[in-house]
Scaffold this motif. Structure first.
Motif, mmCIF file in Angstrom:
data_model
loop_
_atom_site.group_PDB
_atom_site.id
_atom_site.type_symbol
_atom_site.label_atom_id
_atom_site.label_comp_id
_atom_site.label_asym_id
_atom_site.label_seq_id
_atom_site.Cartn_x
_atom_site.Cartn_y
_atom_site.Cartn_z
ATOM 1 N N LYS A 1 154.391 27.680 -56.626
ATOM 2 C CA LYS A 1 153.999 27.726 -55.226
ATOM 3 C C LYS A 1 155.346 28.814 -54.760
ATOM 4 O O LYS A 1 156.294 28.684 -55.276
ATOM 5 N N LYS A 2 154.636 30.156 -54.370
ATOM 6 C CA LYS A 2 155.545 31.651 -54.347
ATOM 7 C C LYS A 2 155.014 32.187 -52.959
ATOM 8 O O LYS A 2 154.109 31.449 -51.960
ATOM 9 N N VAL A 3 156.229 33.215 -52.310
ATOM 10 C CA VAL A 3 156.369 33.780 -50.982
ATOM 11 C C VAL A 3 156.241 35.437 -51.659
ATOM 12 O O VAL A 3 156.259 35.389 -52.275
ATOM 13 N N LEU B 1 149.715 42.037 -53.094
ATOM 14 C CA LEU B 1 151.282 41.279 -53.176
ATOM 15 C C LEU B 1 152.127 41.938 -53.729
ATOM 16 O O LEU B 1 152.121 42.591 -54.856
ATOM 17 N N MET B 2 153.020 41.666 -53.264
ATOM 18 C CA MET B 2 154.734 42.208 -53.733
ATOM 19 C C MET B 2 155.430 40.449 -53.562
ATOM 20 O O MET B 2 155.410 40.036 -52.390
ATOM 21 N N GLU C 1 152.112 32.247 -48.381
ATOM 22 C CA GLU C 1 152.530 31.213 -49.561
ATOM 23 C C GLU C 1 151.053 31.703 -50.557
ATOM 24 O O GLU C 1 149.920 31.880 -50.356
ATOM 25 N N TYR C 2 151.025 31.957 -51.930
ATOM 26 C CA TYR C 2 150.513 31.997 -52.987
ATOM 27 C C TYR C 2 150.604 31.535 -53.479
ATOM 28 O O TYR C 2 151.664 30.662 -54.545
ATOM 29 N N ARG D 1 148.075 30.035 -47.807
ATOM 30 C CA ARG D 1 148.787 30.107 -46.548
ATOM 31 C C ARG D 1 149.114 31.249 -46.062
ATOM 32 O O ARG D 1 149.985 31.818 -46.697
ATOM 33 N N VAL D 2 148.811 31.559 -44.861
ATOM 34 C CA VAL D 2 149.633 32.495 -43.709
ATOM 35 C C VAL D 2 151.059 32.228 -43.365
ATOM 36 O O VAL D 2 150.230 30.944 -42.925
ATOM 37 N N ARG D 3 152.086 32.640 -43.835
ATOM 38 C CA ARG D 3 153.352 31.997 -43.161
ATOM 39 C C ARG D 3 153.191 32.670 -42.153
ATOM 40 O O ARG D 3 153.474 33.542 -40.974
#
Length: 131
Positions: free
Chosen positions: A72-74, A87-88, A117-118, A129-131
């Motif tokens: 799980k990453k941002v 995304l970056m 969050e991907y 989800r969108v943070r």
């Protein structure tokens, strides 16, 4: 591929399992008690993380199953390209594209500059989800 191994009988609702090379979230678990000839049977119903299709798995409680390791990453949205989102990663600054989520509540919040969050599972990525 990032996979652990576990036993079918250890899975609970909300846990993850690989069925037919598709990572899935377990939504239902039912157990049949031990018969006179062997171990208890476990019946699992799961939903695919990428395909959203319903999958089932039935077997003895001690059957080995693959459990996906979910990273799980941002990331920050760089651009919205129709049905793709660029995304970056905010840790290593890698840029990549993922599919636009089907969920309208997530889709409506994806704009350039938004943080999401991907999840990276079995070499594939999707926006959770969108943070």
């Amino acid at each position: 591929m990032a996979i652990e191994y576990g036993e079918l009988g250890e899975l609970k609702e909300g846990s993850y399992v690989v069925i037919d090379n598709e990572p899935c979230r377990v939504v239902e678990v039912s157990r049949a008690k031990t018969g006179k000839h062997g171990s208890a049977k476990v019946h699992i119903t799961a939903i695919g993380l990428f395909t959203k299709s319903r999958k089932t798995l039935t077997g003895p409680a001690d059957q080995r199953v693959e459990i996906p390791i979910i990273d799980k990453k941002v990331a920050q949205v760089v651009a919205v390209l129709g049905d793709k989102v660029q995304l970056m990663d905010l840790e290593n600054y890698e840029t990549f594209e993922v599919d636009m989520p089907d969920d309208e509540s997530i889709r409506s919040k994806i704009t350039p500059g938004a943080e999401v969050e991907y999840w990276s599972v079995l070499g594939r990525r999707f926006i959770y989800r969108v943070r």
